[in-house]
Design a protein around this motif. Structure first.
Motif, mmCIF file in Angstrom:
data_model
loop_
_atom_site.group_PDB
_atom_site.id
_atom_site.type_symbol
_atom_site.label_atom_id
_atom_site.label_comp_id
_atom_site.label_asym_id
_atom_site.label_seq_id
_atom_site.Cartn_x
_atom_site.Cartn_y
_atom_site.Cartn_z
ATOM 1 N N SER A 19 7.772 -3.511 43.201
ATOM 2 C CA SER A 19 8.013 -2.974 41.887
ATOM 3 C C SER A 19 8.264 -4.000 40.782
ATOM 4 C CB SER A 19 8.935 -1.588 41.798
ATOM 5 O OG SER A 19 10.229 -2.363 41.658
ATOM 6 N N ARG A 20 8.335 -3.730 39.495
ATOM 7 C CA ARG A 20 9.089 -4.913 38.579
ATOM 8 C C ARG A 20 10.305 -4.768 38.809
ATOM 9 N NH1 ARG A 20 8.030 -4.287 32.362
ATOM 10 N NH2 ARG A 20 9.611 -5.872 32.574
ATOM 11 N N ARG A 21 11.210 -5.460 38.146
ATOM 12 C CA ARG A 21 12.609 -5.514 38.151
ATOM 13 C C ARG A 21 13.186 -4.093 37.749
ATOM 14 N NH1 ARG A 21 15.934 -10.546 35.679
ATOM 15 N NH2 ARG A 21 18.005 -10.001 36.139
ATOM 16 N N ASP A 22 14.300 -3.687 38.643
ATOM 17 C CA ASP A 22 15.023 -2.700 38.359
ATOM 18 C C ASP A 22 14.422 -1.404 38.954
ATOM 19 O OD1 ASP A 22 17.426 -4.181 37.374
ATOM 20 O OD2 ASP A 22 16.589 -3.868 35.253
ATOM 21 N N GLY A 23 13.171 -1.646 39.667
ATOM 22 C CA GLY A 23 12.495 -0.526 40.567
ATOM 23 C C GLY A 23 13.218 -0.229 41.642
ATOM 24 N N ALA A 56 31.999 -2.794 36.813
ATOM 25 C CA ALA A 56 31.471 -3.530 37.905
ATOM 26 C C ALA A 56 30.178 -3.960 37.637
ATOM 27 C CB ALA A 56 31.644 -2.860 39.151
ATOM 28 N N PHE A 57 29.595 -5.254 38.317
ATOM 29 C CA PHE A 57 28.362 -5.763 38.204
ATOM 30 C C PHE A 57 27.482 -5.452 39.512
ATOM 31 C CE2 PHE A 57 31.278 -8.132 35.443
ATOM 32 C CZ PHE A 57 30.746 -7.948 34.361
ATOM 33 N N ILE A 87 27.860 -1.029 35.857
ATOM 34 C CA ILE A 87 28.472 -0.006 36.087
ATOM 35 C C ILE A 87 29.719 0.182 35.257
ATOM 36 C CG2 ILE A 87 29.560 1.224 38.059
ATOM 37 C CD1 ILE A 87 28.366 -0.562 39.956
ATOM 38 N N SER A 88 29.650 1.132 34.407
ATOM 39 C CA SER A 88 30.704 1.337 33.177
ATOM 40 C C SER A 88 31.336 2.789 33.695
ATOM 41 C CB SER A 88 30.134 1.522 32.006
ATOM 42 O OG SER A 88 29.096 2.399 31.826
ATOM 43 N N ASN A 89 32.527 2.925 33.094
ATOM 44 C CA ASN A 89 33.281 4.368 32.995
ATOM 45 C C ASN A 89 33.366 4.649 34.674
ATOM 46 O OD1 ASN A 89 33.681 4.410 30.282
ATOM 47 N ND2 ASN A 89 31.744 5.400 29.972
ATOM 48 N N ASN A 90 33.688 3.711 35.479
ATOM 49 C CA ASN A 90 33.733 4.272 36.645
ATOM 50 C C ASN A 90 32.591 5.099 37.580
ATOM 51 O OD1 ASN A 90 35.584 4.022 39.099
ATOM 52 N ND2 ASN A 90 36.528 5.799 38.501
ATOM 53 N N GLY A 91 31.682 4.683 37.202
ATOM 54 C CA GLY A 91 30.306 5.348 37.865
ATOM 55 C C GLY A 91 29.138 5.512 37.003
ATOM 56 N N ALA A 105 20.764 0.222 33.894
ATOM 57 C CA ALA A 105 19.920 -0.869 34.518
ATOM 58 C C ALA A 105 19.331 -1.938 33.468
ATOM 59 C CB ALA A 105 18.814 -0.100 35.110
ATOM 60 N N ASN A 106 19.727 -1.367 32.261
ATOM 61 C CA ASN A 106 19.207 -2.439 31.111
ATOM 62 C C ASN A 106 19.964 -3.722 31.012
ATOM 63 O OD1 ASN A 106 17.241 -0.438 30.149
ATOM 64 N ND2 ASN A 106 19.077 0.810 29.513
ATOM 65 N N TRP A 107 21.026 -4.064 31.787
ATOM 66 C CA TRP A 107 21.688 -5.260 31.705
ATOM 67 C C TRP A 107 21.058 -6.387 32.738
ATOM 68 C CZ3 TRP A 107 24.983 -7.271 36.326
ATOM 69 C CH2 TRP A 107 25.408 -8.441 35.952
ATOM 70 N N ASN A 108 20.509 -7.558 32.283
ATOM 71 C CA ASN A 108 19.638 -8.462 33.109
ATOM 72 C C ASN A 108 20.264 -9.650 33.013
ATOM 73 O OD1 ASN A 108 17.239 -6.421 33.671
ATOM 74 N ND2 ASN A 108 16.719 -6.733 31.513
#
Length: 888
Positions: free
Chosen positions: A108-112, A131-132, A147-151, A155-158
């Motif tokens: 797939s493309r990235r983040d698939g 977390a990252f 990963i924010s707010n503990n869960g 996926a938009n972080w690149n």
């Protein structure tokens, strides 16, 4: 009203006391530790794990199955190693597999996140909340999430990082290299980071983790294991510069005699995006003359109920770090969002101009479709002390329409120069078990555009959250304030707008003030719930949430936020019984219960409904679900657009869905909705079918058909007519049918070279008939609320309808024909090549067509759509975009 406010205050102080500690809810998770070492010799990234440096550090392993058989030994073993130097973190994986030929290598493309993969989560802040995540599939596709707010996974972080994989007789191996500049951490000498490693075995839909975390645990990041051994590494101050160039050509149908619509336009745009690490934890993002074009068009949406549409943000500058700026008035930890109020809705920045050119006979205009953004900057991050900081500033250009009057050109301003800013702060206390925060937003505009816009708009809020019993229980809440200012004309328009309706005839709590030059309001939410705890013998756990939300009549967020309506007090309760372990043929299942009640500030009871729904996943990976909602009572303050409140019929609503195994080459997804108003007053049907095919590892095709029909007997708003010093509210029966087809094609030549196609023909057609007047809008009897015109009272002509209400042979008033057809086609063909990490080349062909189609109520919807879809020449956009990412 006073009782409601007292109830709100009681909840704020009483609920924390109600939730006493319960030993049965306490879960103690023993945290594992892995110790890394500094790199002793170079590593060549090829996925083979043959470099001597890997021999210097021990394997981590002993994974535990997370799904489907939680707590069991996985079907295949997994192990990993971690090394580091001054610039990179290196991770090596050994994914054992006794059937190497069965490893799924989908692309797939990235983040698939296709096929078999392995991923690492790093809580480098070690704040137990953030977390990252870095994922590498066996086919070489990279995925990364913040990963924010503990869960919450975003996926938009690149970030920029590299990975390689290799299949051998023992299974498969992988190596990844993560620049330390892409992570955020403190400056302590000996570091401890949170660590989790997860593996997916696609053919079994099995996931296993290094650190065992029960699905019933009250969080994710806070339960990570620990990474030790990181010594004397200094945060690399990240500097990234990404210049870009866009060459764009548009072709469309020329209009004879129109000096601006010549059939084609071309444009060359250059700009730059940048990122600079100001400290170890905080990053400054900036953009000059940004290209905020979207690769995929927004889906077609048409509403006839008066409420505005919500569209997701797709522009990279606003997407990254969006979690820090997120501030919702409502929402839920456990039961989903109840509303969609946002203090910051980034689609307001760079939207279409609010004004329009005023033309005389013989004049023509040329107006930009979007407001250019001169520049924007964003300062965001999280400190080691637990402070999350977000500052955003953006300036949009003054927009003018060009007017042509027989060759003479002039300008008219249709959007003033505007400044938008957002400030967000949050503080973690006691390792994030308590959180406090605040937000401030503002909009300043140059001039008021003939009283069409507010001169200034502000909103602010304070929020808190507290978790206990290993974060299984929580209480959280917020309060917000807003103020808008402008001319008397604009504030009058705000008071009488759809979101406020101060002119409503039965609204004793509000009144229109024509001398106002500002409007203020407030809102707030308090909620209490349970999202974790110990499981029962069948893997069952009870979760719940209850709370209250209020919005005062003067609350206004839509200059920089998103708000559907004001003047409401809402109570909500959700409870769910979840079976999180496999039982017989079920992988997991859950049963939920909801109820809602609503009042306005005048104490008028508006709404009450109950709902139950059930969902299950089977061992063959099929999924089903269904739910039933019973609306007992419904009064709308918005339905008549400023007239009296209108009682609407109660009824039943049912949804159901079914999905086959998504891992298969052919997948089917079906969902339906049916609604019935009591007394044969409302009928609603919605059907959606999606067929997805995977003919090869590199190609994925999906085709969807959606059809909906919404019929209302008499209460659809049509128009307001002034007659003999009073207002007449015209309503009618309406039958709206909507049909859409959606085709998506993804061809992944390599993980770095992808071709995507998206196309959607769309048609909606509301047909109105049996017109009448609102007679007694709150009467318990449906038919007594309305007077339906007798055929002798109403006549149709080419301009609409005339009404002879008193039947004296003379027309008393008239209104236009509300029937319409809306036909639209949108498509995008995108070729994307990431020719070096972070640097991309796009080739885009975008096509749009919205032909003018007359109402043909006797023609089948599908025939109407395809007969007229390409009646007129559409707009074609050809775009070439190149970016080059420089990293230091």
């Amino acid at each position: 009203m006073k009782k409601a406010l007292l109830f709100f205050v009681w909840i704020c102080f009483a609920l924390p006391a109600v939730a006493q500690d319960t030993k049965s809810d306490k879960q103690v998770i023993e945290k594992k530790k892995y110790t890394t070492l500094r790199l002793s010799s170079p590593i060549h990234l090829d996925g083979l794990l043959i470099d001597p440096a890997w021999q210097s550090v021990a394997w981590g392993g002993d994974f535990t199955e997370y799904q489907p058989q939680e707590g069991q030994t996985p079907s295949q073993a997994t192990s990993f190693k971690i090394l580091y130097d001054d610039e990179y973190l290196y991770i090596g994986y050994r994914c054992h597999d006794t059937e190497p030929d069965s490893i799924i290598k989908r692309m797939s493309r990235r983040d698939g996140f296709p096929g078999d993969w392995v991923e690492i989560h790093l809580d480098s802040y070690h704040d137990l909340r953030t977390a990252f995540s870095f994922t590498l599939s066996v086919s070489g596709v990279r995925g990364d999430e913040l990963i924010s707010n503990n869960g919450n996974f975003e996926a938009n972080w690149n970030p920029i990082w590299s990975g390689k994989s290799h299949i051998d007789s023992l299974g498969w191996t992988a190596e990844i290299k993560i620049p330390l500049s892409q992570l955020r951490f403190g400056n302590e000498k000996d570091k401890v980071w949170g660590l989790q490693v997860m593996r997916r075995i696609f053919r079994h839909e099995e996931r296993s983790t290094w650190q065992y975390i029960p699905q019933s645990a009250g969080g994710w990041v806070n339960n990570f294991g620990e990474l030790h051994g990181l010594k004397n590494i200094k945060a690399r101050k990240q500097i990234e510069i990404a210049p870009y160039v866009v060459a764009k050509t548009e072709t469309y149908k020329p209009e004879i005699g129109h000096p601006f619509l010549t059939g084609s336009d071309s444009k060359l745009t250059v700009g730059v995006d940048g990122k600079v690490s100001v400290t170890n934890d905080l990053v400054l993002d900036f953009t000059v003359n940004p290209d905020f074009g979207q690769v995929e068009a927004d889906p077609s949406q048409v509403r006839i109920d008066g409420f505005q549409n919500f569209f997701e943000e797709r522009r990279p500058f606003f997407i990254e770090s969006a979690n820090i700026f997120d501030y919702q008035l409502t929402g839920s930890e456990a039961g989903g969002n109840y509303d969609s109020d946002l203090l910051f809705y980034s689609r307001r920045i760079g939207s279409s101009p609010h004004g329009y050119a005023e033309l005389s006979d013989g004049q023509f205009s040329n107006s930009p479709q979007n407001t250019p953004i001169l520049g924007a900057a964003k300062f965001s991050g999280k400190t080691k002390d637990g402070w999350s900081i977000g500052l955003l500033e953006s300036i949009t250009q003054r927009v003018s329409a060009t007017i042509d009057d027989k060759g003479d050109r002039s300008k008219q301003t249709i959007e003033p120069l505007s400044n938008y800013f957002v400030t967000r702060l949050q503080k973690d206390i006691n390792e994030g078990t308590t959180q406090i925060g605040g937000i401030l937003t503002g909009v300043h505009r140059e001039g008021n555009l003939n009283h069409q816009l507010h001169d200034a708009a502000y909103s602010g809020g304070l929020d808190f959250a507290h978790f206990w019993k290993n974060r299984a229980w929580y209480v959280r809440g917020n309060i917000i304030l807003s103020k808008v200012s402008g001319s008397k004309e604009k504030i009058l328009a705000t008071q009488t707008s759809f979101e406020h309706l101060f002119q409503r005839s039965n609204a004793s709590e509000i009144e229109v003030n024509t001398n106002r030059t500002s409007l203020s309001g407030s809102g707030g939410t308090i909620r209490f719930g349970k999202i974790g705890g110990k499981q029962g013998p069948l893997g069952q756990i009870i979760k719940f949430e209850t709370g209250l939300t209020y919005r005062s009549p003067g609350l206004e967020l839509n200059d920089i936020g998103f708000m559907l309506t004001s003047n409401e007090i809402n109570h909500f309760t959700w409870a769910g019984l979840q079976f999180q372990k496999q039982i017989g043929i079920f992988r997991n299942a859950r049963i939920n219960y909801n109820h809602w009640s609503r009042w306005d500030y005048g104490g008028q009871f508006l709404y009450q409904a109950f709902n139950t729904n059930m969902h299950a996943s089977f061992t063959n990976n099929w999924r089903i679900g269904s739910g039933l909602t019973w609306e007992l009572y419904d009064v709308s303050n918005n339905a008549l657009r400023g007239g009296s409140s209108l009682r609407q019929p109660g009824g039943l609503g049912n949804f159901a869905y079914m999905s086959t195994d998504t891992r298969k080459k052919l997948t089917l997804f079906i969902n339906t909705f049916h609604g019935w108003g009591f007394g044969h007053t409302v009928r609603a049907s919605n059907y959606n079918v999606t067929l997805q095919a995977q003919p090869s590892n590199a190609i994925n095709v999906s085709f969807s058909v959606g059809y909906s029909r919404n019929w209302r007997k008499q209460d659809q708003y049509v128009d307001i007519i002034s007659y003999n010093g009073s207002s007449k509210y015209i309503v009618s029966e309406v039958n709206q049918k909507t049909l859409r087809y959606t085709l998506r094609l993804n061809y992944n030549v390599t993980p770095e070279l992808t071709i995507q196609y998206y196309g959607q023909p769309f048609i909606t057609r509301p047909v109105y008939k049996n017109f009448g007047l609102v007679k007694d809008p709150l009467n318990k009897s449906y038919d007594a609320r309305f007077h339906r015109f007798d055929p002798s009272q109403i006549k149709q002509n080419s301009d609409g309808y005339t009404v002879d209400e008193n039947q004296d042979g003379l027309a008393d008033y008239s209104f236009g024909n509300p029937d319409f057809n809306f036909v639209q086609f949108r498509s995008n063909l995108v070729a994307r090549w990431e020719y070096k990490p972070g640097s991309e080349l796009y080739l885009v062909w975008s096509q749009g067509n919205t032909p003018s189609v007359g109402v043909e109520p006797t023609t089948r919807l599908s025939a109407n759509l395809f007969d007229h879809l390409f009646d007129e020449q559409g707009k074609n956009i050809f775009l070439l975009k190149a970016t080059y990412r420089l990293v230091r």
